[in-house]
Design an enzyme around this catalytic site. Structure first.
Site, short mmCIF file in Angstrom:
data_model
loop_
_atom_site.label_atom_id
_atom_site.label_comp_id
_atom_site.label_asym_id
_atom_site.label_seq_id
_atom_site.Cartn_x
_atom_site.Cartn_y
_atom_site.Cartn_z
N CYS A 151 65.45 -15.39 -81.57
CA CYS A 151 64.91 -14.90 -82.65
C CYS A 151 63.58 -16.30 -83.65
O CYS A 151 64.30 -16.80 -83.98
CB CYS A 151 66.15 -14.54 -84.17
SG CYS A 151 67.59 -12.87 -83.43
N LYS A 206 62.93 -23.81 -85.59
CA LYS A 206 64.08 -24.57 -84.64
C LYS A 206 63.13 -24.76 -83.37
O LYS A 206 63.51 -25.57 -82.44
CB LYS A 206 65.87 -23.75 -84.72
CG LYS A 206 66.25 -23.86 -86.38
CD LYS A 206 67.05 -22.90 -85.83
CE LYS A 206 67.80 -22.95 -86.97
NZ LYS A 206 66.95 -22.08 -88.18
N ASP A 254 61.08 -7.88 -78.04
CA ASP A 254 62.84 -7.22 -78.83
C ASP A 254 63.84 -7.97 -77.64
O ASP A 254 63.83 -8.14 -76.76
CB ASP A 254 62.69 -5.97 -79.06
CG ASP A 254 64.26 -5.11 -79.92
OD1 ASP A 254 65.07 -6.43 -80.37
OD2 ASP A 254 64.01 -4.35 -80.08
N CYS A 300 71.75 -18.72 -91.41
CA CYS A 300 71.38 -19.17 -93.06
C CYS A 300 72.09 -18.24 -94.61
O CYS A 300 70.91 -18.13 -95.13
CB CYS A 300 70.13 -19.60 -93.27
SG CYS A 300 68.83 -17.79 -94.03
C1 LIG Z 1 66.57 -15.62 -89.09
S1 LIG Z 1 64.99 -16.21 -88.61
C2 LIG Z 1 64.93 -17.06 -87.37
C3 LIG Z 1 64.44 -18.10 -87.61
C4 LIG Z 1 64.14 -19.20 -87.29
N1 LIG Z 1 64.90 -19.61 -85.41
C5 LIG Z 1 63.33 -20.63 -87.52
O1 LIG Z 1 63.72 -21.90 -87.68
O2 LIG Z 1 62.24 -21.18 -88.07
C6 LIG Z 1 65.21 -14.27 -87.98
C7 LIG Z 1 64.09 -13.65 -87.08
O3 LIG Z 1 64.55 -12.84 -86.32
C8 LIG Z 1 63.49 -12.25 -85.27
N2 LIG Z 1 63.97 -10.79 -84.91
C9 LIG Z 1 64.42 -9.73 -85.87
N3 LIG Z 1 64.79 -9.21 -84.88
C10 LIG Z 1 64.24 -9.38 -83.66
C11 LIG Z 1 65.00 -8.91 -82.43
N4 LIG Z 1 64.82 -7.50 -82.41
N5 LIG Z 1 64.44 -9.77 -81.51
C12 LIG Z 1 63.68 -11.27 -81.17
N6 LIG Z 1 64.10 -11.08 -83.31
C13 LIG Z 1 63.79 -10.41 -83.78
C14 LIG Z 1 62.07 -12.33 -87.61
O4 LIG Z 1 61.57 -11.50 -86.49
C15 LIG Z 1 62.98 -13.62 -87.37
O5 LIG Z 1 61.37 -14.38 -87.43
#
Ligand SMILES: C[S@@+](CC[C@H](N)C(=O)[O-])C[C@H]1O[C@@H](n2cnc3c(N)ncnc32)[C@H](O)[C@@H]1O
Length: 485
Positions: free
Chosen positions: A292, A298, A343, A414
């Site tokens: 994600c 990160k 995904d 978070c």
């Molecule tokens: C909490 S944020 C991640 C922040 C990131 N790790 C950072 O440090 O910048 C969660 C991310 O998960 C993504 N997300 C949501 N559902 C997802 C899925 N099914 N597969 C992959 N990414 C997904 C969102 O688009 C979002 O960018």
């Protein structure tokens, strides 16, 4: 025609003089951002920096605009209640521009050192300049009534017949459901007992304190100590993250290395989560998956560490826009990090048993980052927690499946909310596919602080880690480290 004016017309270059655009004040910028946040669901932390740049405010006015915007958004629950009690007008029933002017005025009257007459007249003037002249009488009247009492008196009046949680929620300007969720989280993560209510108060207050700009000097790409030694550069070593810097003043874009993504704005807690995976997976030439990844904070840390160890990172996000942001964030390690729009739930099946380490930083309520996203507390709903749980669980299962035997999985949020932290990991631990590692011990190695500071004591035998803004000065990030059997 005055002499001054004719003199200007006869200046070199001649011709009719073009009118200079009127300079925008701090209140103009803040009112504009507050209105967009209200009517277009914009994010203040993304919009405000752009509007400050457009307006070209000097540093003092930029910091005033920031305080007006962030302070107004954080205090919105209290300010709306005060406006309604004072003048029988709930700001939510007004158009966004008028409501924003009321809220910004109440913030100045109750929580800033601005003389009452200036708070009222300058807010009304800003509203007029923004085209809201028709509402100026109304805003003027509401603010004058609010100015009849100070903040303590309003809070005393408004909390007199509320229950304890509702009163605490109003005083600290949080929705009551978040107050209750944070209490459960504090108890669950081991800050219960006699100190529970004090800890809750501390966390709620920390949410309302402006957070300093935190930077990551990416290992191998930026020289942290060198930056702190640059004359006139107001950066200092951060006290927790081994790659962290704190910007004491000014615009992060002026820090050397920011333009080429070698130094990045990133909370220290977020830095530590990424570093924890790199410390737990000591494989030479590691293969890391960030499931994600967007917007790539990160991932950038993983990429920099991987570059130094001959490794690679695959960064996945289901949002196309956020996948693009990952590419920008990792510009410094472009050949090492591959950003993929996909995904994450299918990666465990498609690339089963592939990676030496997997970070799954799941989408969550963000209740641990309220100080940096001032409007978030009013947008979130209690139902969001339950709605996100199935996705969080599926992503964690996919992360485990994508790890090779012996591979490390880092699950993070978070948010300290029990249901999206220990609640999710506990369920997966029952399957016997993974072993729980000691995340607080890893954080202790990285920071030099004792493991107990980070340990979430209640379940997981103290092996879950929970950071808190009032204790660590970071966002309230949760981390569990698992090893695939
Ligand atoms: C909490 S944020 C991640 C922040 C990131 N790790 C950072 O440090 O910048 C969660 C991310 O998960 C993504 N997300 C949501 N559902 C997802 C899925 N099914 N597969 C992959 N990414 C997904 C969102 O688009 C979002 O960018």
């Amino acid at each position: 025609m005055s002499e001054r004016r004719s003199g200007k017309q006869s200046r070199a270059g001649g011709g009719p003089r073009r009118r200079e655009p009127e300079r925008r004040s701090a209140r103009d910028v803040a009112l504009g951002v507050l209105t967009e946040v209200d009517e277009a669901d914009a994010y203040a932390n993304l919009l405000l920096p752009a509007r400050l740049r457009d307006a070209g405010l000097d540093p003092r006015d930029a910091s005033l605009a920031t305080e007006l915007t962030y302070g107004t958004l954080r205090g919105l629950g209290l300010y709306d209640a005060v406006a309604e009690a004072a003048a029988d007008r709930h700001p939510a029933d007004l158009d966004p521009r008028t409501a924003s002017a009321v809220r910004m005025g109440v913030h100045q009257l109750l929580n800033m050192r601005v003389a009452d007459h200036a708070a009222v007249s300058e807010t009304v003037d800003a509203l007029r300049r923004a085209g809201g002249g028709r509402s100026s009488g109304l805003v003027n009247a509401v603010l004058r009534r609010v100015s009849a009492h100070d903040a303590d008196t309003w809070i005393e009046r408004l909390t007199a017949d509320r229950g304890a949680d509702e009163a605490l929620a109003l005083r600290t300007s949080h929705p009551a459901w978040i107050v209750r969720a944070l209490r459960i989280a504090l108890r669950g993560h081991g800050r219960g007992g006699d100190g529970l209510e004090g800890a809750l108060q501390d966390v709620l207050e920390a949410d309302n304190a402006p957070a300093k700009v935190s930077l990551a000097a990416l290992p191998g790409l930026a020289d942290r100590d060198g930056l702190t030694a640059v004359d006139d550069l107001p950066v200092a070593r951060a006290d927790l993250s081994p790659i962290g810097l704190v910007l004491e003043a000014g615009d992060p874009r002026d820090v050397p290395g920011v333009a080429d993504a070698h130094v990045r704005v990133q909370d220290q807690g977020s830095q530590l989560v990424a570093l924890a995976l790199t410390a737990a997976d000591t494989t030479a030439e590691p293969t890391w998956l960030d499931l994600c990844a967007g917007p790539g904070g990160k991932t950038a840390v993983l990429g920099a560490v991987a570059a130094g160890r001959g490794g690679r990172v695959r960064a996945v996000d289901s949002s196309e826009h956020r996948t693009r942001l990952v590419r920008e964030s990792t510009a410094g390690t472009a050949g090492i990090v591959e950003a993929v729009h996909a995904d994450g739930r299918t990666v465990g099946r498609d690339q089963a048993g592939t990676f030496s380490g997997v970070l799954v930083d799941v989408p969550c309520t963000g209740l641990g980052a309220l100080r940096r996203r001032p409007e978030a507390r009013w947008r979130r709903r209690p139902d969001d927690v339950a709605a996100l749980a199935p996705l969080q669980t599926e992503l964690l299962h996919s992360a485990i499946a994508a790890a090779r035997p012996g591979g490390i999985i880092a699950y993070s949020t978070c948010s300290p909310h029990w249901a999206e932290t220990a609640g999710i990991v506990d369920d997966v631990l029952g399957d016997g596919e993974v072993e729980l590692l000691d995340a607080p011990a890893i954080l202790s190695e990285l920071t030099g602080r004792s493991a107990e500071t980070f340990a979430s004591a209640a379940r997981g035998g103290g092996r879950f880690a929970q950071l808190w803004p009032d204790v660590h000065g970071t966002d309230a990030m949760f981390l569990a480290l698992l090893a695939r059997r």
